[in-house]
Motif scaffolding. Structure first.
Motif, PDB file in Angstrom:
ATOM      1  N   GLN A   1       0.835  -1.254  -0.008  1.00  0.00           N
ATOM      2  CA  GLN A   1       0.151   0.147  -0.022  1.00  0.00           C
ATOM      3  C   GLN A   1       0.948   1.244   0.114  1.00  0.00           C
ATOM      4  O   GLN A   1       0.503   2.141  -0.776  1.00  0.00           O
ATOM      5  CB  GLN A   1      -1.171   0.050   1.167  1.00  0.00           C
ATOM      6  CG  GLN A   1      -2.002   1.164   1.208  1.00  0.00           C
ATOM      7  CD  GLN A   1      -2.562   1.181   2.570  1.00  0.00           C
ATOM      8  OE1 GLN A   1      -2.471   0.260   3.417  1.00  0.00           O
ATOM      9  NE2 GLN A   1      -3.863   1.762   2.521  1.00  0.00           N
ATOM     10  N   GLU A   2       1.935   1.149   0.830  1.00  0.00           N
ATOM     11  CA  GLU A   2       2.892   2.395   0.978  1.00  0.00           C
ATOM     12  C   GLU A   2       3.553   2.423  -0.567  1.00  0.00           C
ATOM     13  O   GLU A   2       3.632   3.741  -0.960  1.00  0.00           O
ATOM     14  CB  GLU A   2       3.867   2.060   1.955  1.00  0.00           C
ATOM     15  CG  GLU A   2       3.450   2.394   3.520  1.00  0.00           C
ATOM     16  CD  GLU A   2       4.317   2.077   4.366  1.00  0.00           C
ATOM     17  OE1 GLU A   2       5.442   2.417   4.058  1.00  0.00           O
ATOM     18  OE2 GLU A   2       4.040   1.817   5.399  1.00  0.00           O
TER      19      GLU A   2
ATOM     20  N   ARG B   1      -3.195  13.350  10.226  1.00  0.00           N
ATOM     21  CA  ARG B   1      -2.655  12.440  11.519  1.00  0.00           C
ATOM     22  C   ARG B   1      -3.416  10.916  11.452  1.00  0.00           C
ATOM     23  O   ARG B   1      -2.523   9.982  11.586  1.00  0.00           O
ATOM     24  CB  ARG B   1      -3.176  13.127  12.790  1.00  0.00           C
ATOM     25  CG  ARG B   1      -2.484  14.624  12.972  1.00  0.00           C
ATOM     26  CD  ARG B   1      -2.674  14.881  14.443  1.00  0.00           C
ATOM     27  NE  ARG B   1      -4.178  15.088  14.753  1.00  0.00           N
ATOM     28  CZ  ARG B   1      -4.676  16.383  14.467  1.00  0.00           C
ATOM     29  NH1 ARG B   1      -4.109  17.309  14.076  1.00  0.00           N
ATOM     30  NH2 ARG B   1      -5.853  16.539  14.806  1.00  0.00           N
ATOM     31  N   ALA B   2      -4.681  10.687  10.947  1.00  0.00           N
ATOM     32  CA  ALA B   2      -5.240   9.458  11.034  1.00  0.00           C
ATOM     33  C   ALA B   2      -4.687   8.870   9.726  1.00  0.00           C
ATOM     34  O   ALA B   2      -4.338   7.448   9.999  1.00  0.00           O
ATOM     35  CB  ALA B   2      -6.536   9.700  10.716  1.00  0.00           C
ATOM     36  N   ALA B   3      -4.399   9.247   8.771  1.00  0.00           N
ATOM     37  CA  ALA B   3      -3.922   8.654   7.392  1.00  0.00           C
ATOM     38  C   ALA B   3      -2.480   8.380   7.397  1.00  0.00           C
ATOM     39  O   ALA B   3      -1.997   7.082   7.370  1.00  0.00           O
ATOM     40  CB  ALA B   3      -4.050   9.815   6.359  1.00  0.00           C
ATOM     41  N   ASP B   4      -1.613   8.970   8.535  1.00  0.00           N
ATOM     42  CA  ASP B   4      -0.228   8.847   8.438  1.00  0.00           C
ATOM     43  C   ASP B   4      -0.266   7.482   9.542  1.00  0.00           C
ATOM     44  O   ASP B   4       0.914   6.765   9.253  1.00  0.00           O
ATOM     45  CB  ASP B   4       0.417   9.923   8.963  1.00  0.00           C
ATOM     46  CG  ASP B   4       0.712  11.132   8.018  1.00  0.00           C
ATOM     47  OD1 ASP B   4       0.580  10.789   7.021  1.00  0.00           O
ATOM     48  OD2 ASP B   4       1.116  12.132   8.241  1.00  0.00           O
ATOM     49  N   ALA B   5      -1.026   7.448  10.620  1.00  0.00           N
ATOM     50  CA  ALA B   5      -1.180   6.361  11.268  1.00  0.00           C
ATOM     51  C   ALA B   5      -1.264   5.028  10.496  1.00  0.00           C
ATOM     52  O   ALA B   5      -0.799   3.998  11.034  1.00  0.00           O
ATOM     53  CB  ALA B   5      -1.947   6.477  12.477  1.00  0.00           C
TER      54      ALA B   5
ATOM     55  N   PRO C   1       1.463   5.859   5.733  1.00  0.00           N
ATOM     56  CA  PRO C   1       2.301   6.824   5.346  1.00  0.00           C
ATOM     57  C   PRO C   1       2.403   7.043   3.983  1.00  0.00           C
ATOM     58  O   PRO C   1       2.801   6.132   3.135  1.00  0.00           O
ATOM     59  CB  PRO C   1       3.925   6.257   6.040  1.00  0.00           C
ATOM     60  CG  PRO C   1       3.486   5.264   7.139  1.00  0.00           C
ATOM     61  CD  PRO C   1       2.398   4.467   6.240  1.00  0.00           C
ATOM     62  N   GLY C   2       2.236   8.210   3.509  1.00  0.00           N
ATOM     63  CA  GLY C   2       2.252   8.751   2.215  1.00  0.00           C
ATOM     64  C   GLY C   2       0.897   8.853   1.387  1.00  0.00           C
ATOM     65  O   GLY C   2       0.888   9.171   0.391  1.00  0.00           O
ATOM     66  N   PHE C   3      -0.175   8.600   2.394  1.00  0.00           N
ATOM     67  CA  PHE C   3      -1.211   8.698   1.822  1.00  0.00           C
ATOM     68  C   PHE C   3      -1.813   9.959   1.318  1.00  0.00           C
ATOM     69  O   PHE C   3      -1.463  10.800   2.038  1.00  0.00           O
ATOM     70  CB  PHE C   3      -2.106   8.368   3.211  1.00  0.00           C
ATOM     71  CG  PHE C   3      -3.770   8.017   2.668  1.00  0.00           C
ATOM     72  CD1 PHE C   3      -4.405   6.901   2.404  1.00  0.00           C
ATOM     73  CD2 PHE C   3      -4.727   9.235   2.850  1.00  0.00           C
ATOM     74  CE1 PHE C   3      -5.805   6.790   2.444  1.00  0.00           C
ATOM     75  CE2 PHE C   3      -5.919   9.116   2.547  1.00  0.00           C
ATOM     76  CZ  PHE C   3      -6.622   8.022   2.231  1.00  0.00           C
TER      77      PHE C   3
END
Length: 256
Positions: free
Chosen positions: A4-5, A139-143, A146-148
């Motif tokens: 995904q990343e 913040r939620a996406a990074d958790a 990462p890179g979202f």
């Protein structure tokens, strides 16, 4: 997660100023496969099309469970990066939006559109409120991934029919605030005037996404204006349904 990343990184790399890549918007796993087979480098849903395909009106009328299940099915049907149109985040508060984005990232998609209007009537959210919502989404996406890629959509050009430099400057103000809050790109649907598109592209530090229609400049002209990403919105779904109606009419009329 690593896959995904990696897809998120690939998707991010497609955003290059003055070299727009095209997203021919999809609505389900079948349309994802068809557009992927046509040579797409990435895929993105359009909320209007997803709603219409499932018998709902646009404006967060589709149950969030259905939106997320549809996203999972699309991700499973393709090896391409997939971005999800999540409208205004299915939440009243920034905390609720953060919860939605965490669930979105858990489906395997690598980005989302997040708009700054109220789904009930299309009016604009206050700038500070939307910046807070984007920061919470970041913040939620990074958790989760990462890179979202958060594509912050501003609906300023849907408010009135006549567009001018003052409206473009309002869009620029919002875009800069969204960039500071953690957005990765800016989506300005409804804007078709080439000079105003160029004005926004020149003044905003993030890649600019426009939605094309009958009155839009050519892809070449959009590149000259500085656009990085081009979406087709509900156009592909409407074209598909028109072709289906025509074929059905032909068959039902008893034509050979």
């Amino acid at each position: 997660m690593r896959d995904q990343e990696g897809k998120a990184a690939t998707f991010r790399s497609l955003h290059r100023r003055a070299e727009p890549f095209v997203l021919f918007n999809i609505w389900d796993a079948g349309s994802a496969k068809a557009v992927g087979e046509a040579g797409a480098s990435a895929l993105a849903t359009g909320s209007w099309s997803v709603a219409a395909a499932n018998g709902f009106a646009d404006g967060e009328k589709v149950p969030i469970s259905l939106v997320l299940d549809n996203a999972r099915r699309i991700v499973e049907a393709t090896g391409l990066p997939v971005s999800l149109d999540i409208e205004s985040g299915y939440g009243v508060s920034s905390e609720e939006v953060a919860g939605t984005i965490a669930r979105v990232a858990a489906t395997g998609v690598i980005g989302c559109n997040l708009e700054d209007s109220f789904p009930a009537d299309g009016s604009m959210r206050p700038l500070a409120m939307q910046a807070e919502r984007i920061a919470a989404a970041r913040r939620a996406a990074d958790a989760k991934c990462p890179g979202f890629f958060i594509n912050a959509r501003t609906d300023i050009f849907f408010q009135v029919a006549a567009h001018d430099e003052a409206m473009a400057d309002t869009a620029i103000e919002r875009a800069r605030a969204y960039a500071d809050a953690g957005a990765d790109g800016i989506f300005v649907p409804g804007l078709v005037d080439e000079a105003l598109i160029a004005r926004v592209c020149a003044a905003v530090p993030l890649p600019i996404n426009v939605m094309v229609g009958e009155r839009s400049p050519s892809l070449e002209r959009l590149a000259t204006a500085g656009v990085a990403r081009v979406s087709h919105g509900p156009g592909p779904y409407l074209a598909a349904m028109a072709a289906l109606r025509a074929a059905a009419s032909h068959a039902l009329a008893g034509a050979p």
